[in-house]
Write a protein that holds these residues in place. Structure first.
Motif, short mmCIF file in Angstrom:
data_model
loop_
_atom_site.label_atom_id
_atom_site.label_comp_id
_atom_site.label_asym_id
_atom_site.label_seq_id
_atom_site.Cartn_x
_atom_site.Cartn_y
_atom_site.Cartn_z
N LEU A 149 38.34 37.13 41.41
CA LEU A 149 38.39 38.07 40.13
C LEU A 149 37.24 38.55 39.78
O LEU A 149 37.16 39.60 39.37
CB LEU A 149 38.82 36.77 39.08
CG LEU A 149 40.24 36.26 39.24
CD1 LEU A 149 40.59 35.09 38.11
CD2 LEU A 149 41.16 37.42 38.91
N GLY A 150 36.12 37.91 40.22
CA GLY A 150 34.61 38.55 39.99
C GLY A 150 34.53 39.66 40.94
O GLY A 150 33.75 40.75 40.36
N ILE B 130 36.97 41.90 41.59
CA ILE B 130 37.88 42.80 40.79
C ILE B 130 36.90 43.34 39.80
O ILE B 130 37.00 44.43 39.43
CB ILE B 130 39.18 42.35 40.56
CG1 ILE B 130 39.92 42.19 41.87
CG2 ILE B 130 39.97 43.32 39.70
CD1 ILE B 130 41.38 41.19 41.39
N THR B 131 36.46 42.30 38.95
CA THR B 131 35.61 42.75 37.79
C THR B 131 34.43 43.67 38.09
O THR B 131 34.16 44.74 37.36
CB THR B 131 35.14 41.73 36.94
OG1 THR B 131 36.27 40.80 36.74
CG2 THR B 131 34.52 41.89 35.62
N GLY B 132 33.58 43.27 39.09
CA GLY B 132 32.45 44.03 39.35
C GLY B 132 32.91 45.26 39.98
O GLY B 132 32.11 46.42 39.60
N PHE C 250 35.40 46.91 39.41
CA PHE C 250 36.13 47.99 37.98
C PHE C 250 35.12 48.48 37.59
O PHE C 250 35.16 49.80 37.20
CB PHE C 250 36.91 46.97 37.24
CG PHE C 250 37.48 47.70 36.19
CD1 PHE C 250 38.66 48.53 36.27
CD2 PHE C 250 37.12 47.26 34.89
CE1 PHE C 250 39.26 49.10 35.26
CE2 PHE C 250 37.72 48.04 33.75
CZ PHE C 250 38.62 49.03 33.98
N ILE C 251 33.85 47.96 36.88
CA ILE C 251 32.90 48.52 36.38
C ILE C 251 32.20 49.37 37.28
O ILE C 251 31.91 50.60 36.75
CB ILE C 251 31.72 47.16 36.07
CG1 ILE C 251 32.52 46.37 34.90
CG2 ILE C 251 30.64 47.89 35.38
CD1 ILE C 251 31.69 45.09 34.85
N LEU D 74 41.13 50.63 38.13
CA LEU D 74 41.76 49.26 38.14
C LEU D 74 42.43 48.86 39.55
O LEU D 74 42.24 48.06 40.30
CB LEU D 74 42.76 48.97 37.02
CG LEU D 74 43.31 47.42 36.97
CD1 LEU D 74 42.18 46.51 37.19
CD2 LEU D 74 44.33 47.33 35.93
N SER E 167 39.70 49.09 42.10
CA SER E 167 39.07 47.77 42.45
C SER E 167 39.98 46.64 43.29
O SER E 167 39.43 45.89 43.81
CB SER E 167 38.60 47.35 41.17
OG SER E 167 39.63 46.95 40.28
N THR F 1 39.00 45.00 46.84
CA THR F 1 38.83 43.73 46.76
C THR F 1 39.67 43.27 48.06
O THR F 1 39.29 42.32 48.70
CB THR F 1 39.43 43.11 45.49
OG1 THR F 1 38.52 43.48 44.50
CG2 THR F 1 39.17 41.39 45.46
#
Length: 146
Positions: A7-8, A10-12, A14-15, A31, A34, A38
């Motif tokens: 999840l981290g 994907i979030t990183g 994504f940004i 999205l 990412s 991942t």
């Protein structure tokens, strides 16, 4: 811990991909990118013995498979091929994740699916018969109005 890592990531990513998208001024799904990056990273780590949670890899590959299928199915003239495309994407996802790499099994699976696609294509080209038209319409509208 592995879920938080995924999840981290994907979030990183994504940004990062959102920023990159603004810089290069190209349209793509940050999205989707990412998620793909991942699971590719986690799969490489898995194959090298640094990551063991294949469940999260499978979930992420499944999300990508669904995204590709949805993109494909968004074109009305391609809807007739929905089943073989979904089966093909599922087979590809299975062989990406699977530790078993039986070449004959892979070749047989993909050959059958390609033959199925070819048969459906031939039916769409020669759909003058009323029953064939009806069946093709049912295949194309399998997920409509339910």
């Amino acid at each position: 811990m592995t879920l938080f890592l995924a999840l981290g990531m994907i979030t990183g990513l994504f940004i990062i991909l959102l920023i990159f998208k603004a810089v290069i001024k190209k349209e793509y799904c940050a999205l989707c990118g990412s998620v793909v990056l991942t699971w590719i990273t986690l799969l490489i780590l898995n194959k090298r013995g640094f990551f063991s949670d294949t469940l999260i890899i499978g979930i992420l590959v499944g999300q990508t498979t669904h995204g590709v299928y949805s993109l494909f199915a968004s074109f009305p003239k391609r809807k007739i091929y929905s089943l073989p495309v979904l089966l093909l994407l599922t087979a590809v996802a299975y062989y990406i994740i699977s530790s078993s790499k039986s070449v004959p099994e892979i070749l047989i699976t993909f050959s059958i699916l390609i033959i199925l696609l070819a048969v459906l294509y031939l039916f769409t080209v020669n759909n003058h018969h009323q029953k064939v038209k009806y069946v093709l319409k049912q295949l194309a509208n399998c997920c409509k109005n339910w």
